[in-house]
Enzyme design. Structure first.
Site, PDB file in Angstrom:
ATOM      1  N   TYR A 245      14.103  20.731  32.985  1.00 37.77           N
ATOM      2  CA  TYR A 245      15.512  20.867  32.615  1.00 37.77           C
ATOM      3  C   TYR A 245      15.885  22.340  32.505  1.00 37.77           C
ATOM      4  O   TYR A 245      15.027  23.219  32.402  1.00 37.77           O
ATOM      5  CB  TYR A 245      15.815  20.140  31.296  1.00 37.77           C
ATOM      6  CG  TYR A 245      15.370  20.858  30.040  1.00 37.77           C
ATOM      7  CD1 TYR A 245      16.247  21.717  29.359  1.00 37.77           C
ATOM      8  CD2 TYR A 245      14.100  20.676  29.514  1.00 37.77           C
ATOM      9  CE1 TYR A 245      15.850  22.375  28.193  1.00 37.77           C
ATOM     10  CE2 TYR A 245      13.693  21.318  28.356  1.00 37.77           C
ATOM     11  CZ  TYR A 245      14.577  22.170  27.696  1.00 37.77           C
ATOM     12  OH  TYR A 245      14.173  22.825  26.554  1.00 37.77           O
ATOM     13  N   CYS A 246      17.204  22.592  32.548  1.00 39.13           N
ATOM     14  CA  CYS A 246      17.741  23.929  32.313  1.00 39.13           C
ATOM     15  C   CYS A 246      19.069  23.754  31.590  1.00 39.13           C
ATOM     16  O   CYS A 246      19.167  22.911  30.692  1.00 39.13           O
ATOM     17  CB  CYS A 246      17.881  24.716  33.625  1.00 39.13           C
ATOM     18  SG  CYS A 246      18.976  23.953  34.846  1.00 39.13           S
ATOM     19  N   HIS A 247      20.100  24.488  31.952  1.00 37.72           N
ATOM     20  CA  HIS A 247      21.404  24.310  31.307  1.00 37.72           C
ATOM     21  C   HIS A 247      22.300  23.360  32.082  1.00 37.72           C
ATOM     22  O   HIS A 247      23.111  22.649  31.490  1.00 37.72           O
ATOM     23  CB  HIS A 247      22.124  25.657  31.149  1.00 37.72           C
ATOM     24  CG  HIS A 247      23.438  25.545  30.434  1.00 37.72           C
ATOM     25  ND1 HIS A 247      23.539  25.525  29.063  1.00 37.72           N
ATOM     26  CD2 HIS A 247      24.705  25.427  30.908  1.00 37.72           C
ATOM     27  CE1 HIS A 247      24.816  25.406  28.714  1.00 37.72           C
ATOM     28  NE2 HIS A 247      25.540  25.338  29.819  1.00 37.72           N
ATOM     29  N   ASN A 249      21.088  21.739  35.383  1.00 36.00           N
ATOM     30  CA  ASN A 249      20.317  21.092  36.445  1.00 36.00           C
ATOM     31  C   ASN A 249      20.346  21.871  37.749  1.00 36.00           C
ATOM     32  O   ASN A 249      20.125  21.323  38.818  1.00 36.00           O
ATOM     33  CB  ASN A 249      20.816  19.650  36.697  1.00 36.00           C
ATOM     34  CG  ASN A 249      19.827  18.829  37.502  1.00 36.00           C
ATOM     35  OD1 ASN A 249      19.969  18.654  38.696  1.00 36.00           O
ATOM     36  ND2 ASN A 249      18.803  18.330  36.837  1.00 36.00           N
ATOM     37  N   TRP A 274      20.797  21.061  29.202  1.00 31.25           N
ATOM     38  CA  TRP A 274      21.159  21.546  27.865  1.00 31.25           C
ATOM     39  C   TRP A 274      22.656  21.415  27.609  1.00 31.25           C
ATOM     40  O   TRP A 274      23.090  21.341  26.461  1.00 31.25           O
ATOM     41  CB  TRP A 274      20.700  22.981  27.647  1.00 31.25           C
ATOM     42  CG  TRP A 274      20.717  23.316  26.189  1.00 31.25           C
ATOM     43  CD1 TRP A 274      21.648  24.029  25.499  1.00 31.25           C
ATOM     44  CD2 TRP A 274      19.757  22.886  25.222  1.00 31.25           C
ATOM     45  NE1 TRP A 274      21.337  24.071  24.167  1.00 31.25           N
ATOM     46  CE2 TRP A 274      20.168  23.378  23.969  1.00 31.25           C
ATOM     47  CE3 TRP A 274      18.581  22.124  25.297  1.00 31.25           C
ATOM     48  CZ2 TRP A 274      19.463  23.136  22.797  1.00 31.25           C
ATOM     49  CZ3 TRP A 274      17.869  21.885  24.140  1.00 31.25           C
ATOM     50  CH2 TRP A 274      18.313  22.389  22.902  1.00 31.25           C
TER      51      TRP A 274
END
Length: 287
Positions: A245-247, A249, A274
């Protein structure tokens, strides 16, 4: 850097280098997609490339080339709309796609992941993308390429995605590892990117997506001999299920692509990212 054949990837066919692209630029069957904004595409692009952003005609809350649902700007574009966009791009069910951008291939990797999720596995990235192409002094164009319409059939492959609830329940699960691909400042909570809470998913390990690339102007993928031990140091190994995951995708799509390139078979990407997790007060965080 060594040639792709010498980089030791488990699935080297997922990448093409700029020399290969230069040799195939006049191939009429080549479907080359520029994954930058319309403005960047119009300034200059690789000759023959089609603009992903220009194929999206509905207003969106996020940059159009991220292929987000216009209604919320967080989750993936719905199947019917995605089919329309791909049809305008000239991408049909059997089209082999080659994608690039000028930012380390993370927009192109997002495009790859969306195609993968919707059941179109024939997508490849151009190693080094526009940056390497330009640095090598290769030709550019400002011609807006139009494509013949095609029919694209979305076939969602939910095994490549993970929901917030599934991610929450996977914490501490043997054989699974949660991988945060954001910056260190985002991971520790110093940068919340406008969400209600900063921090990370409890138990997640951290390795910023940029570490997969060479630290030079070309931003090519590093060889497997460097990537595998780098991931192993944070507990990310091919025998495990990896939840990325990131902020939004985008960066985690790049990480998912890198892991697939290395032969990881169990990689799932958190689409809500996120942007969802940090705003849902019912989900735990760690700083």
């Amino acid at each position: 850097m060594p040639s792709l054949a010498k980089k030791g990837y488990a699935k080297p066919d997922m990448l093409r280098d700029t020399a290969w692209l230069a040799d195939h630029l006049d191939d009429p069957s080549l479907c080359l997609v520029d994954c930058e904004s319309v403005a960047a595409y119009e300034r200059a692009h690789i000759p023959g490339a089609r603009s992903l952003a220009a194929a999206i005609t509905v207003p969106t809350k996020r940059e159009s080339y991220l292929l987000k649902d216009p209604a919320d700007g967080t989750f993936i574009m719905k199947p019917d709309l995605l089919a329309q966009v791909m049809g305008r791009l000239g991408i049909g069910d059997d089209t082999v796609v080659y994608a690039y951008d000028g930012h380390g291939c993370h927009y192109a990797a997002r495009f790859w992941w969306v195609l993968r999720y919707y059941g179109h596995p024939q997508a490849h990235l151009i190693d080094g993308g526009w940056g390497k192409w330009h640095n090598e002094g290769r030709p550019s164009s400002r011609v807006n390429v139009k494509s013949a319409p095609a029919v694209f059939t979305p076939r969602p492959q939910t095994q490549y995605a993970v929901t917030a609830e599934e991610l929450r329940d996977s914490r501490g699960k043997p054989g699974s590892v949660i991988l945060d691909a954001r910056t260190a400042a985002e991971y520790v909570g110093d940068n919340d990117r406008g969400t209600a809470r900063g921090g990370h998913v409890p138990g997640a390990v951290h390795l910023e997506w940029l570490n997969a690339l060479t630290q030079d102007a070309n931003q090519e993928f590093r060889p497997a001999s460097e990537l595998l031990p780098m991931y192993a140091r944070v507990g990310v190994t091919p025998d495990k299920e990896v939840l990325t995951y990131c902020h939004g995708n985008i960066r985690s799509s790049h990480t998912a692509f890198t892991l697939a390139l290395l032969g990881f078979e169990q990689v799932r990407n958190y689409e809500g990212a996120w942007a969802e997790w940090g705003n849902r007060l019912d989900l735990p965080i760690e700083r």
